[in-house]
Design an enzyme around this catalytic site. Structure first.
Site, PDB file in Angstrom:
ATOM      1  N   MET A   1       0.846  -1.173   0.000  1.00 33.18           N
ATOM      2  CA  MET A   1       0.000   0.000   0.000  1.00 33.18           C
ATOM      3  C   MET A   1       0.884   1.225   0.000  1.00 33.18           C
ATOM      4  SD  MET A   1      -2.250   2.360   2.048  1.00 33.18           S
ATOM      5  CE  MET A   1      -1.034   2.364   3.300  1.00 33.18           C
ATOM      6  N   CYS A   2       0.413   2.291  -0.628  1.00 29.22           N
ATOM      7  CA  CYS A   2       1.256   3.464  -0.804  1.00 29.22           C
ATOM      8  C   CYS A   2       0.439   4.737  -0.722  1.00 29.22           C
ATOM      9  CB  CYS A   2       1.962   3.429  -2.160  1.00 29.22           C
ATOM     10  SG  CYS A   2       2.901   1.920  -2.434  1.00 29.22           S
ATOM     11  N   GLY A   3       1.159   5.831  -0.508  1.00 31.37           N
ATOM     12  CA  GLY A   3       0.593   7.153  -0.690  1.00 31.37           C
ATOM     13  C   GLY A   3       1.161   7.706  -1.979  1.00 31.37           C
ATOM     14  N   ASN A  79      -0.716   2.321  -6.110  1.00 29.51           N
ATOM     15  CA  ASN A  79      -1.210   2.021  -4.767  1.00 29.51           C
ATOM     16  C   ASN A  79      -2.198   0.887  -4.915  1.00 29.51           C
ATOM     17  OD1 ASN A  79      -2.035   2.061  -2.089  1.00 29.51           O
ATOM     18  ND2 ASN A  79      -3.540   3.684  -2.443  1.00 29.51           N
TER      19      ASN A  79
END
Length: 639
Positions: A1-3, A79
């Site tokens: 998961m990412c921003g 993401n």
């Protein structure tokens, strides 16, 4: 998961950092604590500039910093999680796999075909240098957040981001609709100094007839929330994405009937687990239940095993039990959704690895606590659950002892659910994390960060659910250690939630109201609408909330194969709202719970988190769920 974040300016007088401030950067870094970096692309001859900002939570394969850039100057921010459709080996990172596949795409149709094949949650931003194009979008259900903001000066700048902050000075942020893929021709926009969007929408089949009507409807829905000076057009070739699930089966058999002749749901029924046994005696129904268990179990398996585990990196030796930490947590109320998810997770999480059960409770007001001390609710008495005050000691919080002021309904059913899980697998370490929240802490954290994460949503319901999920997914509370409660913070990076069960299986009270008024035909339309709007009502908000703790939300009930299986069934196989609460709603899930060995929890009526955790009773009891929440608005005024 990412921003992920991208800022584009189309004229030289606007600096990128006018739009990308330190508050947004801070929120993005909380989502992706393992790697943060920026990349600026300046195209001088066309007078546009792009900032790409990537913040990574490492979950799969080798650590892969973002943004990615290749030799052709293409840039990718991802993401998401690929659970099926495109092969990702155990040692591979899905960001690199996706970027590799995108680099092989030679046309718009190729890009659409690639994203149509994916199963799993995603949002992305892709800069295609050779065409001066910017692609972006969210998956079919909108399980990953992506917001957009347009500058007040027409066509001068815009921003895409996983998360934002409230600000009176800036133009309003909005969620990017999960309507398909968007494409911006930066060369054309820089030349005309005006911004325009092209949309490639989702369809069940790209060979469908009546495409014009479908496209027109999507166009109207998306355009109504865009600034008037930004045109949105459907691509001229009418290319589209193929939906990853099949359409809802709206068949109504004569046997299942229409509207109930009498409202039997108002009659008090004593519901027991034996009630479910009668349904399972039907061979056809039992077969469907086992098919459902199979497809849901596979969905859970993908979500608990698609995860880097520390010990795999070293000697692959299994550490001692005392040193093993939880990698998987479940948002846990003891209700049917979270119980089934936990029971299925137990089948696939490696033996000896703990599973964290995150159970949130908001402090009950003194007068409410006193009113509830001697009387059980109907469902508590029926299921043999203890009174709110039973078996609890009123000791000082500093001692780590259990306090009765946090014995809200979800805490009571949570403890009961824990006992059921311990019966199913007594060798598993089940960390029941009691997360206790006072009114003072709620107000403080809402002002500091939660209101920004809920934004741009703003209702009383968003506030209640958003705050409850934020504290639950933070995972800080007390666990029992040899009979004594001790402080604990969950190390899990993955949080499983039951979102999607109520929407597909008629779990909400509004579904009974709809059925009583409009019968099965009306109920089918309601359920179809539930999935269509789940991106804008729930999932973007929940992704922002849970991601703020450096954890990833995963939704087994919204796995594409689970949704397609449930969509293939007529409503009568999934729910029967002529039956009482605790049986009729989510009937197929209750039968699955019974087959998995669950007992009392299989017949617990639905109780929404805002009521089960008692947050809805903490500050104001005179609000409607759909009202704009003044507590969320205050922050913008204060700033």
């Amino acid at each position: 998961m990412c921003g992920i974040c991208c800022v584009v300016t189309l004229c030289s007088q606007h600096a990128i950092y006018d739009f990308f401030n330190k508050d947004i950067l801070c929120h993005l870094q909380r989502r992706g604590p393992d790697s943060s970096q920026q990349l600026v692309k300046t195209v001088s001859d066309l007078s546009y500039e792009c900032l790409f900002s990537g913040h990574v939570l490492h979950l799969r394969g080798l650590m892969t910093p973002q943004p990615l850039e290749d030799a052709n100057n293409n840039v990718f921010l991802w993401n998401g999680e690929i659970f099926n459709g495109v092969h990702v080996a155990d040692v591979e990172n899905d960001t690199e796999v996706m970027f590799h596949h995108l680099a092989l795409c030679s046309s718009e149709a190729d890009i659409l075909s690639l994203f149509s094949s994916l199963q799993g949650p995603w949002s992305f931003i892709y800069y295609q240098a050779s065409h001066h194009s910017l692609w972006f979008g969210r998956d079919y259900f909108g399980r990953r957040s992506l917001l957009w903001q347009f500058s007040k000066e027409p066509g001068s700048a815009f921003c895409l981001s996983s998360v934002s902050v409230q600000s009176e000075s800036a133009h309003q942020w909005q969620e990017v609709p999960a309507a398909g893929l968007f494409k911006i021709d930066l060369k054309a926009c820089a030349t005309t100094k005006s911004l325009s969007l092209r949309l490639f929408p989702w369809k069940y089949s790209c060979t469908e007839k009546a495409a014009e009507a479908i496209f027109s409807n999507v166009l109207d829905q998306v355009s109504k929330d865009l600034p008037k000076d930004i045109p949105l057009v459907i691509n001229a070739s009418e290319l589209c994405l193929t939906a990853p699930v099949i359409p809802l089966n709206k068949t109504i058999s004569e046997a299942s009937g229409g509207c109930p002749s009498t409202n039997v749901t108002n009659t008090i029924h004593m519901v027991s687990v034996e009630t479910l046994q009668g349904f399972l005696a039907e061979e056809h129904r039992k077969k469907l239940v086992h098919q459902f268990i199979g497809v849901l179990s596979e969905a859970v398996k993908r979500r608990v095993l698609s995860l880097f585990r520390d010990e795999d990196e070293k000697s692959r030796e299994i550490p001692s039990l005392s040193k093993r930490k939880a990698h998987i947590a479940v948002l846990f109320s003891g209700g049917i959704d979270s119980m089934v998810i936990a029971a299925l997770a137990d089948k696939h999480v490696p033996l000896g690895e703990p599973i964290d059960l995150l159970n949130v409770a908001f402090m009950v007001k003194e007068h409410a606590k006193q009113k509830g001390t001697t009387k059980k609710t109907t469902w508590e008495a029926q299921l043999g659950l203890p009174c709110p005050q039973e078996n609890c000691k009123d000791l000082d919080a500093a001692t780590g002892a259990r306090l009765s002021c946090f014995d809200v309904p979800d805490r009571i059913t949570g403890r009961a659910g824990l006992k059921e899980l311990e019966v199913i697998n007594p060798s598993r370490t089940w960390n029941f994390v009691e997360i206790n929240v006072t009114l003072e802490e709620l107000k403080k954290k809402r002002q500091q960060c939660i209101s920004h994460l809920i934004y741009p949503l703003d209702t009383v319901l968003d506030d209640s659910i958003g705050c409850a999920i934020w504290f639950a997914s933070r995972g800080e509370g007390l666990i029992s250690n040899q009979g004594e409660l001790k402080p604990y913070k969950s190390p899990a990076k993955v949080v499983l939630t039951g979102t999607g069960a109520d929407e597909q299986l008629a779990g909400y009270s509004r579904h009974r109201v709809c059925f009583n008024k409009r019968g099965l035909e009306g109920l089918n339309k309601e359920l179809e609408m539930e999935l269509d709007r789940i991106a804008s009502r729930n999932l973007g908000r929940d992704d922002r909330i849970i991601g703020d703790h450096g954890r990833e939300a995963r939704f087994p009930f919204l796995d594409e194969e689970v949704v397609s299986f449930l969509n293939s069934l007529p409503i009568s196989e999934k729910a029967d709202l002529t039956l009482p609460r605790g049986v009729g709603e989510k009937l197929i899930l209750r039968l699955a719970a019974k087959e998995l060995g669950l007992t009392a929890s299989a017949v617990l009526p639905k109780r929404a988190v805002q009521f089960g955790s008692r947050i809805a009773k903490l500050e104001s009891t005179n609000e409607k769920a759909s009202d704009t929440c003044s507590r969320l608005r205050l922050l913008a005024v204060d700033e």
